[in-house]
Design an enzyme around this catalytic site. Structure first.
Site, PDB file in Angstrom:
ATOM      1  N   LYS A   1      -3.277  79.723  20.202  1.00  0.00           N
ATOM      2  CA  LYS A   1      -3.511  79.285  18.722  1.00  0.00           C
ATOM      3  C   LYS A   1      -4.760  79.790  17.491  1.00  0.00           C
ATOM      4  CE  LYS A   1      -7.489  76.543  17.168  1.00  0.00           C
ATOM      5  NZ  LYS A   1      -7.080  76.650  15.463  1.00  0.00           N
TER       6      LYS A   1
ATOM      7  N   GLU B   1     -15.413  86.770  21.678  1.00  0.00           N
ATOM      8  CA  GLU B   1     -16.345  88.247  20.881  1.00  0.00           C
ATOM      9  C   GLU B   1     -16.240  86.318  19.883  1.00  0.00           C
ATOM     10  OE1 GLU B   1     -14.823  90.778  21.584  1.00  0.00           O
ATOM     11  OE2 GLU B   1     -13.519  91.235  22.226  1.00  0.00           O
TER      12      GLU B   1
ATOM     13  N   CYS C   1     -16.490  90.242  11.369  1.00  0.00           N
ATOM     14  CA  CYS C   1     -16.981  89.954  12.569  1.00  0.00           C
ATOM     15  C   CYS C   1     -18.436  91.674  12.354  1.00  0.00           C
ATOM     16  CB  CYS C   1     -16.583  89.972  13.823  1.00  0.00           C
ATOM     17  SG  CYS C   1     -15.320  91.495  14.595  1.00  0.00           S
TER      18      CYS C   1
HETATM   19  P1  NAD Z   1     -14.744  79.421  14.897  1.00  0.00           P
HETATM   20  O1  NAD Z   1     -15.242  79.550  15.238  1.00  0.00           O
HETATM   21  O2  NAD Z   1     -14.591  78.189  13.436  1.00  0.00           O
HETATM   22  O3  NAD Z   1     -12.750  79.429  14.769  1.00  0.00           O
HETATM   23  C1  NAD Z   1     -12.228  80.239  15.711  1.00  0.00           C
HETATM   24  C2  NAD Z   1     -11.147  79.548  16.092  1.00  0.00           C
HETATM   25  O4  NAD Z   1     -11.189  78.801  17.456  1.00  0.00           O
HETATM   26  C3  NAD Z   1      -9.846  78.369  14.886  1.00  0.00           C
HETATM   27  O5  NAD Z   1      -9.111  79.294  15.799  1.00  0.00           O
HETATM   28  C4  NAD Z   1     -11.050  77.181  15.279  1.00  0.00           C
HETATM   29  O6  NAD Z   1      -9.863  76.040  14.818  1.00  0.00           O
HETATM   30  C5  NAD Z   1     -10.926  77.343  16.809  1.00  0.00           C
HETATM   31  N1  NAD Z   1     -12.159  76.304  17.496  1.00  0.00           N
HETATM   32  C6  NAD Z   1     -12.360  75.969  16.607  1.00  0.00           C
HETATM   33  N2  NAD Z   1     -13.576  74.957  16.939  1.00  0.00           N
HETATM   34  C7  NAD Z   1     -13.174  75.039  18.432  1.00  0.00           C
HETATM   35  C8  NAD Z   1     -13.542  74.506  19.683  1.00  0.00           C
HETATM   36  N3  NAD Z   1     -15.061  72.935  19.581  1.00  0.00           N
HETATM   37  N4  NAD Z   1     -13.072  74.307  20.132  1.00  0.00           N
HETATM   38  C9  NAD Z   1     -11.430  75.183  20.575  1.00  0.00           C
HETATM   39  N5  NAD Z   1     -11.291  75.899  19.761  1.00  0.00           N
HETATM   40  C10 NAD Z   1     -12.289  76.218  18.817  1.00  0.00           C
HETATM   41  O7  NAD Z   1     -14.719  80.922  13.352  1.00  0.00           O
HETATM   42  P2  NAD Z   1     -13.717  81.419  12.411  1.00  0.00           P
HETATM   43  O8  NAD Z   1     -14.268  80.661  11.018  1.00  0.00           O
HETATM   44  O9  NAD Z   1     -11.926  81.119  12.306  1.00  0.00           O
HETATM   45  O10 NAD Z   1     -13.793  82.877  12.315  1.00  0.00           O
HETATM   46  C11 NAD Z   1     -14.868  83.256  12.022  1.00  0.00           C
HETATM   47  C12 NAD Z   1     -16.252  83.703  12.910  1.00  0.00           C
HETATM   48  O11 NAD Z   1     -15.641  84.630  14.406  1.00  0.00           O
HETATM   49  C13 NAD Z   1     -16.988  84.384  12.536  1.00  0.00           C
HETATM   50  O12 NAD Z   1     -17.983  84.056  13.110  1.00  0.00           O
HETATM   51  C14 NAD Z   1     -16.512  86.081  13.188  1.00  0.00           C
HETATM   52  O13 NAD Z   1     -17.722  86.524  13.194  1.00  0.00           O
HETATM   53  C15 NAD Z   1     -15.914  86.217  14.063  1.00  0.00           C
HETATM   54  N6  NAD Z   1     -15.348  86.808  14.517  1.00  0.00           N
HETATM   55  C16 NAD Z   1     -15.541  87.372  15.688  1.00  0.00           C
HETATM   56  C17 NAD Z   1     -14.856  88.631  16.521  1.00  0.00           C
HETATM   57  C18 NAD Z   1     -15.579  89.426  17.193  1.00  0.00           C
HETATM   58  O14 NAD Z   1     -14.306  89.919  17.854  1.00  0.00           O
HETATM   59  N7  NAD Z   1     -16.103  89.447  17.639  1.00  0.00           N
HETATM   60  C19 NAD Z   1     -14.080  89.007  15.265  1.00  0.00           C
HETATM   61  C20 NAD Z   1     -13.449  88.294  14.158  1.00  0.00           C
HETATM   62  C21 NAD Z   1     -13.970  86.942  14.024  1.00  0.00           C
END
Ligand code: NAD
Ligand code: MN
Length: 818
Positions: A191, A266, A300
């Site tokens: 997704k 992650e 991130c």
């Molecule tokens: P997010 O957690 O809001 O969403 C990430 C993904 O999860 C999206 O595809 C979203 O649709 C999905 N999602 C949201 N709620 C969900 C649920 N309840 N169940 C299942 N899936 C769900 O994060 P974002 O705003 O898209 O990305 C930013 C965040 O991601 C920041 O905190 C950043 O630090 C982190 N990030 C981490 C890494 C890493 O490798 N550690 C890399 C990139 C981003």
């Protein structure tokens, strides 16, 4: 404008990359459907959602909004495909993955343009960083597919993997997920993030183009609440791989607890960027630009906390402001733009909100004098000074182009400030003194440490977090283990039967072969006592707790009885409670120096423990017989196996080495397995001694300190070890033993914020409770899901799997050259 004038001002002209090919590609296809079983399928809901261009705020495309019915279809396709894909020879998988890499390169520019249009990131980054890294990731993992059979012989594919990714590096995160999954023979349902689906859909076309077998890769666009949650809940999925925020990661940990799904997370970060006074400040300034203004700070591992040695702070801040004044913000497709658009209006508002909070909290905000474009979602690079470490902006991930700076005086203070966060994703260290930098790197709680560089990524080197930045690694050989499981797990369960007190008390009536303790305590003393033996009370040997190297009374003041298989009381142990666990965790923390000692020293102590155990072999064997009713020969074999296991981990202590990765740069990335910290553990019920040793030995061999709950029904083998441990030079607090109710004590450990990992070998219900409770501080868990493991078998009972669970890999990047 004359050439002379141009030369004098040195102004950049616009250098736009054409949007037309990307827009044409979109126009021909929008609205986009779902990609299931290599077919474009209309969403069951019939609904579509908008994808916007954040640089204009205008609609770019419409993508399908999948719902749980579509998730069912995609999982079914992936399940069916798994049967053949997982059995295909590694070379076959390598050929397909290689073809994906080739085709990514063929479509590189289209992918770069689409990514910039959809996400708002500068074309300079998508063209030179995102897309080349995507291709690299598939090439690298084609290699692992080829080598899987020879290099990971004891492992098999996991199954169908649900993969959920964020919007900040849309195609790169897809590559990090899909490449290793496919290489290890899994099939996937992925997704993309709601705002950034387009490159994933172009990727789906590549999958079709190269003729990847249908169902191996399925892509479902849509809302988190529909697709994301359905994937997480789906019983047909064997593993969830998630990248995103810590809050969502925590909810996924809770939602999958007890399901037996493998999980890698992650998550977010608040990474320190540490500058010592001997650093090359011009390089530092460029490093900061890369650390926090790369991808508008929506990274991130962004170096979002600048920690500067006090005596150079003013000079560095001055230089930084000067550099910020010259950063260029604007159209992401302009090749001369440094900073593009923020992904969405919601994200922009959140950044503004946190910046306002910073100002309210009394920090000094600085932004360059120029103004941002008014169309689209732009935010200027922002620098906070006069920030105190406990404030919101110093602690919360802003995920925008906002840097907060603080100062320190000594290296120790720098480390303390750096680690003053609940996250642990990355860090960078700047100093011309390599000795200092390499001394600081291991002290930082972070999965990646960059020395005199920042934000370097490569497929060779595992990326992932410590603490609330999650667990699991992506990239490197260390990342492959997220997509495999031991082959033995699917073998038949061992046929052995165990007698556990209580359960078999009434059915097994014969007396144990060995007399009870009381009798033996008076052995040889009979003449002396002259016939009084039967009347004297036994000398009380009720073991206490073993905490901080001392035998301590249980806080509760209660003892619990220990029974033999006939239901006879054979002894008592302390009834541990919350307070005992807290004390034990505190003692384990205080013994943290154990990890800093030499591996040679840890090996020696494990050998001593084995030696001291072997001196008392007979006594330990009898104790096992007494508690379990097993034959003496069987019990003696268990003691032998425990001694051998101690030898194994004494051997491993100085041999479980990391790797020197070879990313394509002049330099190396040192992948170092480090201790996790404090591990709580609940031992299996069967094998009272071997089960205990099998968990304790690998954990302490790798430098962890531990709090152990011995077998609840047969704790006396573990409590008999007190004297063995005391006489083996084991420093106080490295091993702490709390007896009592396994599930009650496990719960306290799993909830404890100062426990970094929890191992639990017990019934499925207990496993679930441990996984649920661990979500508080996102501690790593390792649970048995109630599956049997043959502890006598060296394949199942010891080795690499245990060592991996006892460590986390830190990658330290060290570039060479002047
Ligand atoms: P997010 O957690 O809001 O969403 C990430 C993904 O999860 C999206 O595809 C979203 O649709 C999905 N999602 C949201 N709620 C969900 C649920 N309840 N169940 C299942 N899936 C769900 O994060 P974002 O705003 O898209 O990305 C930013 C965040 O991601 C920041 O905190 C950043 O630090 C982190 N990030 C981490 C890494 C890493 O490798 N550690 C890399 C990139 C981003
Ligand atoms: Mn978009």
């Amino acid at each position: 404008m004359s050439v002379k004038e141009i030369f004098e001002t040195m102004e950049y002209g616009p250098a736009p990359e054409a949007a037309a090919p990307g827009l044409a590609w979109i126009q021909e296809r929008t609205p986009f459907n779902l990609f299931i079983n290599n077919q474009w399928v209309k969403p069951a809901s019939g609904q579509y959602i908008d994808s916007i261009n954040p640089a204009t705020g205008k609609r770019l495309a419409q993508v399908a909004a999948a719902t749980s019915a579509d998730v069912d279809a995609a999982v079914a396709a992936a399940r069916a495909a798994f049967e053949t894909w997982s059995k295909a020879p590694g070379h076959v998988r390598a050929r397909y993955i290689y073809a994906i890499a080739r085709h990514i390169q063929k479509h590189a520019r289209l992918l770069a343009v689409l990514e910039s249009l959809d996400n708002g990131k500068p074309i300079r980054e998508t063209r030179d960083i995102d897309i080349p890294l995507v291709a690299r990731h598939f090439y690298y993992h084609a290699g692992w597919a080829q080598l899987m059979e020879s290099e990971l012989p004891g492992y098999q594919s996991v199954g169908v993997v649900g993969q959920i990714i964020p919007w900040n590096f849309p195609l790169l995160m897809l590559a990090w997920k899909i490449a290793p999954a496919l290489a290890m023979g899994n099939t996937v349902v992925l997704k993309p993030a709601r705002y950034t689906s387009l490159t994933a859909l172009k990727f789906a076309e590549i999958v079709q183009e190269i003729g990847l077998p249908p169902g191996v890769v399925n892509i479902l666009t849509g809302e988190a609440s529909q697709v994301g949650e359905a994937l997480v809940q789906h019983p047909g999925i064997n593993k969830i791989a998630f990248t995103g925020s810590t809050d969502v990661g925590r909810s996924i940990r809770r939602a999958t607890a007890g399901s037996g799904k493998k999980l890698s997370l992650e998550l977010g970060g608040k990474s320190p960027f540490i500058v010592f006074d001997d650093a090359d400040l011009d390089s530092v300034v460029e490093g900061v630009v890369d650390a926090i203004w790369f991808n508008q700070g929506q990274v991130c591992c962004a170096g979002s906390r600048l920690l500067v040695q006090e005596n150079i702070a003013d000079r560095l801040i001055e230089k930084l402001r000067e550099r910020m004044e010259h950063l260029r913000i604007g159209d992401p497709l302009d090749k001369a733009v440094d900073i593009g658009a923020i992904v969405s209006p919601g994200q922009l508002k959140e950044i503004q909100r946190l910046v306002n909070t910073g100002v309210e909290e009394g920090a000094v905000m600085w932004q360059p004098s120029w103004a941002c474009p008014t169309e689209g979602y732009f935010f200027p690079p922002t620098l906070f000074t006069n920030v105190s470490p406990a404030t919101t902006i110093a602690q919360v991930e802003i995920f925008g182009p906002v840097l907060v700076s603080m100062t320190f005086r000594t290296p120790a203070e720098a480390v303390e400030l750096a680690n003053n966060t609940r996250y642990g994703l990355a860090a960078s260290v700047w100093s011309e003194n390599i000795n200092l930098a390499l001394d600081v790197a291991p002290k930082l709680k972070a999965g990646t440490v960059w020395i005199n560089c920042t934000n370097l990524f490569d497929a060779t080197s595992g990326f992932g977090g410590y603490r609330e930045s999650g667990f699991g690694r992506e990239g490197g050989k260390e990342g492959l283990y997220e997509y495999v499981r031991p082959k033995w797990e699917t073998l038949e369960a061992p046929a052995k039967e165990f007698h556990i007190a209580g359960e078999s008390a009434s059915t097994n009536g014969s007396k144990p072969a060995v007399s009870a303790d009381e009798d033996r305590e008076f052995e040889g003393g009979e003449q002396l006592l002259d016939g009084y033996t039967p009347m004297l009370p036994a000398i009380d040997r009720t073991p206490k707790m073993f905490i901080g190297g001392k035998q301590t009374r249980p806080d509760s003041g209660y003892s619990r009885d220990v029974y033999d298989p006939q239901g006879q009381v054979i002894g008592q142990v302390g009834e541990g409670n919350r307070k005992d666990i807290r004390n034990a965790v505190e003692a384990a923390h205080a013994a943290g120096g154990w990890a800093a000692g030499t591996t040679h020293n840890r090996a020696q102590i494990l050998y001593y423990i084995a030696e001291n155990l072997s001196v008392r072999e007979d006594e330990f064997a009898r104790r096992i017989v007494q508690q379990t009713g097993r034959s003496y020969a069987d019990a003696a074999a268990e003691v032998q196996a425990a001694i051998s296991r101690l030898f194994s981990y004494a051997a491993w202590a100085d041999k479980y080495e990391g790797a020197v990765h070879r990313p394509p740069l002049r330099g190396v990335a040192l992948a170092m397995p480090e201790a996790i910290g404090v591990i709580g553990m609940a031992c299996p019920e069967e094998y009272p001694l071997l089960g205990f040793v099998s968990l304790v030995a690998p954990a302490i061999a790798m430098g962890n300190t531990i709090v152990v709950i011995p077998s609840q029904v047969a704790p006396l083998s573990a409590t008999d070890c007190y004297q063995v441990l005391e006489t083996s030079d084991l420093p106080a607090g490295v091993v702490n033993i709390v007896t009592g109710d396994r599930d009650l004590l496990s719960q306290v450990l799993a909830e404890h914020d100062d426990v970094d990992a929890m191992w639990y070998f017990g019934p499925a219900e207990g496993c679930k409770r441990v996984e649920l409770a661990s979500a508080g501080n996102m501690k790593r868990t390792w649970v048995s899901y109630g599956h049997p493991r043959d502890w006598m078998d060296t394949v199942q009972g010891e080795g690499e799997e245990f060592l991996r669970e006892a460590t986390q890999v830190k990658n330290v990047w060290v570039p060479y050259g002047e």
